[in-house]
Design an enzyme around this catalytic site. Sequence first.
Site, PDB file in Angstrom:
ATOM      1  N   GLU A  58       0.841  -1.212   0.000  1.00 15.39           N
ATOM      2  CA  GLU A  58       0.000   0.000   0.000  1.00 15.39           C
ATOM      3  C   GLU A  58       0.864   1.246   0.000  1.00 15.39           C
ATOM      4  OE1 GLU A  58      -2.940  -0.094   3.082  1.00 15.39           O
ATOM      5  OE2 GLU A  58      -3.983  -1.792   2.178  1.00 15.39           O
ATOM      6  N   ASP A 202     -11.153   7.491 -22.269  1.00 16.28           N
ATOM      7  CA  ASP A 202     -11.062   6.079 -21.875  1.00 16.28           C
ATOM      8  C   ASP A 202     -10.627   5.319 -23.123  1.00 16.28           C
ATOM      9  OD1 ASP A 202     -11.491   3.412 -21.354  1.00 16.28           O
ATOM     10  OD2 ASP A 202     -13.343   3.723 -20.218  1.00 16.28           O
ATOM     11  N   THR A 228      -7.480   0.043 -19.693  1.00 14.65           N
ATOM     12  CA  THR A 228      -7.098  -1.271 -19.191  1.00 14.65           C
ATOM     13  C   THR A 228      -5.791  -1.636 -19.884  1.00 14.65           C
ATOM     14  OG1 THR A 228      -8.478  -2.252 -20.912  1.00 14.65           O
ATOM     15  CG2 THR A 228      -9.422  -2.135 -18.697  1.00 14.65           C
ATOM     16  N   LYS A 231      -6.267  -5.369 -23.334  1.00 15.58           N
ATOM     17  CA  LYS A 231      -6.990  -5.496 -24.608  1.00 15.58           C
ATOM     18  C   LYS A 231      -5.962  -5.391 -25.739  1.00 15.58           C
ATOM     19  CE  LYS A 231     -11.410  -3.993 -22.670  1.00 15.58           C
ATOM     20  NZ  LYS A 231     -11.278  -3.219 -21.435  1.00 15.58           N
ATOM     21  N   ARG A 237      -4.430  -8.547 -16.937  1.00 15.19           N
ATOM     22  CA  ARG A 237      -5.661  -7.870 -16.503  1.00 15.19           C
ATOM     23  C   ARG A 237      -5.275  -6.779 -15.522  1.00 15.19           C
ATOM     24  NH1 ARG A 237     -10.013 -10.829 -18.927  1.00 15.19           N
ATOM     25  NH2 ARG A 237     -11.286  -9.226 -17.950  1.00 15.19           N
TER      26      ARG A 237
HETATM   27  N1  DSN Z   1     -15.200  -5.856 -20.815  1.00 15.80           N
HETATM   28  C1  DSN Z   1     -15.112  -4.710 -21.641  1.00 15.80           C
HETATM   29  C2  DSN Z   1     -15.348  -5.040 -23.069  1.00 15.80           C
HETATM   30  O1  DSN Z   1     -15.540  -6.192 -23.394  1.00 15.80           O
HETATM   31  O2  DSN Z   1     -15.336  -4.155 -23.894  1.00 15.80           O
HETATM   32  C3  DSN Z   1     -16.080  -3.736 -21.178  1.00 15.80           C
HETATM   33  O3  DSN Z   1     -15.997  -3.574 -19.794  1.00 15.80           O
END
Ligand code: DSN
Length: 423
Positions: A58, A202, A228, A231, A237
Amino acid sequence: MHQPPIPHVRGADPQIADLIESEARRQFEKLRMIPSENYVSVAVLEASGSVLTNKYSEGYAGRRYYEGQQFIDPIETLAVQRARDLFGVEHANVQPYSGSPANLAVYLAMVSPGDTVMGMALPMGGHLTHGWPVSVTGKWFRAVQYGVRPDTGRIDLDEVRDLALRERPKIIFCGGTAIPRTIDFPAFARIAAEAGAVLVADIAHIAGLVAGGAHPSPVGHASIITTTTHKTLRGPRGAMIMSTAEHATAIDRAVFPGLQGGPHDHTTAAIAVALKEAATGEFRAYAHQVVANARALASELSERGYRLVSGGTDNHLILIDLTPQGIGGKPAARALDRAGIEVNYNTVPYDPRKPFDPSGIRIGTPAITTRGLAPEHMPQVAAWMDAAISAAIKDDDAAIERIAGQVRDMLAAFPMTGFAAQP
Ligand code: DSN
């Protein structure tokens, strides 16, 4: 078998080992076309599965509430520095557990309950956390939502501007989960400036494309950027928030101690590895190939009579309205999965059907591009998709099985990180 091998899981828990091995094989044998998914490198897998999971940290590097940070601090510092270098931002926080917590931290840093916020509506391509009513962001804030034009399937920036000037949100989100077109960050920035709002981009879906130069960057336009890491960026993740120096302290305090406890250090290390990979020429080529594959696939599907929202794609994602085919998104997605083509059912803008049984499917090319598929393979992929959807309409199970076999045979020639066909 899974790579790296998992003999210790097998010894301790054969049931879970079997399920992991089955999932690895499933990923090897299917055309994985959910646009938010990918295949990470074995290096990213190893970092994610390391002893760093044993540690609590932390705080931030040099300012922790636990001892024993001799190696964690440099790991997090490297991840932060690599994010700053790759995206060209002044500040990066690599601790958010995933995309939704990253966006929640932005709300905590920038607004108070009851304040007006603005984002793209979920059924129009936005994200739950951009103010959709069932999300905490739609319940605790006064969320106003923009969409796409019914005739073009594209964002109408005049409408966004009118809404922003009328409603005066404190923050405006751009980006989303089902947007097949380039996001005009400079135009959003002009609107936010005029409305006195902070622009938040985003870029969860397109972060890898931005890093690889295959989509314009929001840097210099949005003062806060969330993403994120799993992707198109092809990491573990996790998530990051990047910002100008002006918002650095507010963002850091919102992530910890505002919203989260200890960061997941194994994820931080894997993010650092992924960011190093994303800074290579090979990754740039990958990002451009993702877009080339999506364009080729979109063109093939259009020629076969499929109605693509916005008429096509500029990025990694294609949203198909199956209304003309006379089949819902859900039965189509199920049939495609049985045919070895994994997609997700999805609402399309102005969908007359319910979100759990919508009119569309959402497909993408990040994972199949990592497997090595190129534009020359897209006619075959489109033909299989078309045949599987036609078979679903006719209840032709034999045809679906046949396609699954053909997909499996084809993919056997494309190696997968995380799986070795021969032990
Ligand atoms: N899980 C993301 C997506 O599939 O685009 C959205 O939160």
